[in-house]
Design an enzyme around this catalytic site. Sequence first.
Site, PDB file in Angstrom:
ATOM      1  N   ASP A 151      -2.722   1.687   6.627  1.00 21.78           N
ATOM      2  CA  ASP A 151      -3.152   0.501   7.378  1.00 21.78           C
ATOM      3  C   ASP A 151      -2.051  -0.039   8.291  1.00 21.78           C
ATOM      4  O   ASP A 151      -0.892   0.375   8.200  1.00 21.78           O
ATOM      5  CB  ASP A 151      -3.633  -0.588   6.410  1.00 21.78           C
ATOM      6  CG  ASP A 151      -2.675  -0.836   5.238  1.00 21.78           C
ATOM      7  OD1 ASP A 151      -1.538  -0.330   5.272  1.00 21.78           O
ATOM      8  OD2 ASP A 151      -3.065  -1.531   4.288  1.00 21.78           O
ATOM      9  N   ASN A 200      -5.962  -9.459  -5.186  1.00 21.36           N
ATOM     10  CA  ASN A 200      -7.419  -9.585  -5.310  1.00 21.36           C
ATOM     11  C   ASN A 200      -8.083  -8.218  -5.485  1.00 21.36           C
ATOM     12  O   ASN A 200      -9.292  -8.089  -5.348  1.00 21.36           O
ATOM     13  CB  ASN A 200      -7.986 -10.306  -4.093  1.00 21.36           C
ATOM     14  CG  ASN A 200      -7.658  -9.583  -2.783  1.00 21.36           C
ATOM     15  OD1 ASN A 200      -7.106  -8.490  -2.809  1.00 21.36           O
ATOM     16  ND2 ASN A 200      -7.991 -10.197  -1.666  1.00 21.36           N
ATOM     17  N   HIS A 229      -7.441  -5.527  -3.571  1.00 22.83           N
ATOM     18  CA  HIS A 229      -7.613  -4.713  -2.364  1.00 22.83           C
ATOM     19  C   HIS A 229      -6.762  -3.457  -2.430  1.00 22.83           C
ATOM     20  O   HIS A 229      -5.703  -3.426  -3.059  1.00 22.83           O
ATOM     21  CB  HIS A 229      -7.394  -5.522  -1.079  1.00 22.83           C
ATOM     22  CG  HIS A 229      -5.995  -5.900  -0.735  1.00 22.83           C
ATOM     23  ND1 HIS A 229      -5.624  -7.181  -0.402  1.00 22.83           N
ATOM     24  CD2 HIS A 229      -4.864  -5.161  -0.620  1.00 22.83           C
ATOM     25  CE1 HIS A 229      -4.341  -7.203  -0.115  1.00 22.83           C
ATOM     26  NE2 HIS A 229      -3.851  -6.003  -0.235  1.00 22.83           N
ATOM     27  N   GLU A 233     -10.535  -5.411   1.685  1.00 24.32           N
ATOM     28  CA  GLU A 233     -10.642  -6.656   0.933  1.00 24.32           C
ATOM     29  C   GLU A 233     -11.935  -6.684   0.114  1.00 24.32           C
ATOM     30  O   GLU A 233     -12.867  -5.919   0.408  1.00 24.32           O
ATOM     31  CB  GLU A 233     -10.639  -7.833   1.913  1.00 24.32           C
ATOM     32  CG  GLU A 233      -9.354  -7.981   2.730  1.00 24.32           C
ATOM     33  CD  GLU A 233      -8.231  -8.663   1.939  1.00 24.32           C
ATOM     34  OE1 GLU A 233      -8.163  -8.495   0.705  1.00 24.32           O
ATOM     35  OE2 GLU A 233      -7.418  -9.364   2.566  1.00 24.32           O
TER      36      GLU A 233
HETATM   37  C1  GLP Z   1      -0.640  -5.331   1.338  1.00 23.03           C
HETATM   38  C2  GLP Z   1      -0.960  -3.873   1.726  1.00 23.03           C
HETATM   39  C3  GLP Z   1      -1.409  -3.067   0.573  1.00 23.03           C
HETATM   40  C4  GLP Z   1      -0.537  -3.346  -0.631  1.00 23.03           C
HETATM   41  C5  GLP Z   1      -0.716  -4.772  -1.072  1.00 23.03           C
HETATM   42  C6  GLP Z   1       0.137  -5.149  -2.255  1.00 23.03           C
HETATM   43  O1  GLP Z   1      -1.561  -6.261   1.757  1.00 23.03           O
HETATM   44  N1  GLP Z   1      -1.872  -3.730   2.809  1.00 23.03           N
HETATM   45  O2  GLP Z   1      -1.411  -1.687   0.924  1.00 23.03           O
HETATM   46  O3  GLP Z   1      -0.876  -2.494  -1.674  1.00 23.03           O
HETATM   47  O4  GLP Z   1      -0.463  -5.645  -0.016  1.00 23.03           O
HETATM   48  O5  GLP Z   1       1.421  -5.432  -1.846  1.00 23.03           O
HETATM   49  P1  GLP Z   1       2.681  -5.472  -2.795  1.00 23.03           P
HETATM   50  O6  GLP Z   1       2.940  -4.055  -3.148  1.00 23.03           O
HETATM   51  O7  GLP Z   1       3.763  -6.057  -1.943  1.00 23.03           O
HETATM   52  O8  GLP Z   1       2.322  -6.304  -3.953  1.00 23.03           O
END
Ligand code: GLP
Length: 252
Positions: free
Chosen positions: A68, A137, A139, A144
């Site tokens: 992404d 959440n 995702h 989402e």
């Molecule tokens: C972001 C990314 C995800 C990631 C998530 C969790 O929004 N788009 O790919 O897995 O957040 O992030 P973190 O690993 O910093 O908790």
Amino acid sequence: MIKILYGKCAHCASVNAADEITALLKSKPDAVLGLATGSSPIGMYKELIDRCAKGEISFKSVKSVNLDEYVGLSADHDQSYAYFMSHNLFDHVDIDKANTNLPNGLAADPAAECKRYDDVVASMGGVDIQVLGIGNNGHIGFNEPADYFTYGTNLVDLTDSTIDANSRFFASRDLVPTQAITMGIGQIMAAKKILLIALGKGKADILEKSLFGPVTPNVPASILRFFKGEVIVCADSEALSVIKEKHPEALA
Ligand code: GLP
């Protein structure tokens, strides 16, 4: 099938994750990696950089597709995922940057960019291992919670909870982009193997919900339960604390 690898600490979980990638690169040097951003894979990337420096693994023939990118951030913006990947992995290993791919967050026509990225992903001929973090959440990528599962690359409006969570990386909340382009759930599920990394107690509830609750687009990561191959969950003891309490047999 879901296989949970228990890591005593975040570093241990990152090493477990790096071991999976290492094994793949040793058996298939021209593997296609599906890569993720966020704080969760950073430790694994550090470990892989180290192993590459020692000559244990090479990324010379590797191709990658990232999940992404934020809409509105250029590749040189320090919060863009393109920048993240360069700084946390690509600049420190022997990968050919021409073989790395991310959605373009500055594309004038996001719909056309989604189509272009679908073609990029398709041209890889299959992702050997898809690395995933998990949002608070549930995702995955930037898919989402929603009423339905998406298949291909899509433009998403970020939820308030994701904007809140990610605002820690920006000078202020209103600088956090409100949209992103993400590979869809169907594309993620088309990978040959999934490597989900979850660290810290903030992920404990959602990890349990995703791996043991109902499969629903309201918890996007829950779809991984229907994955045809192996889902390796590399998590630390904090992220596994609720699972340990409610489903101790899963960690045996
Ligand atoms: C972001 C990314 C995800 C990631 C998530 C969790 O929004 N788009 O790919 O897995 O957040 O992030 P973190 O690993 O910093 O908790």
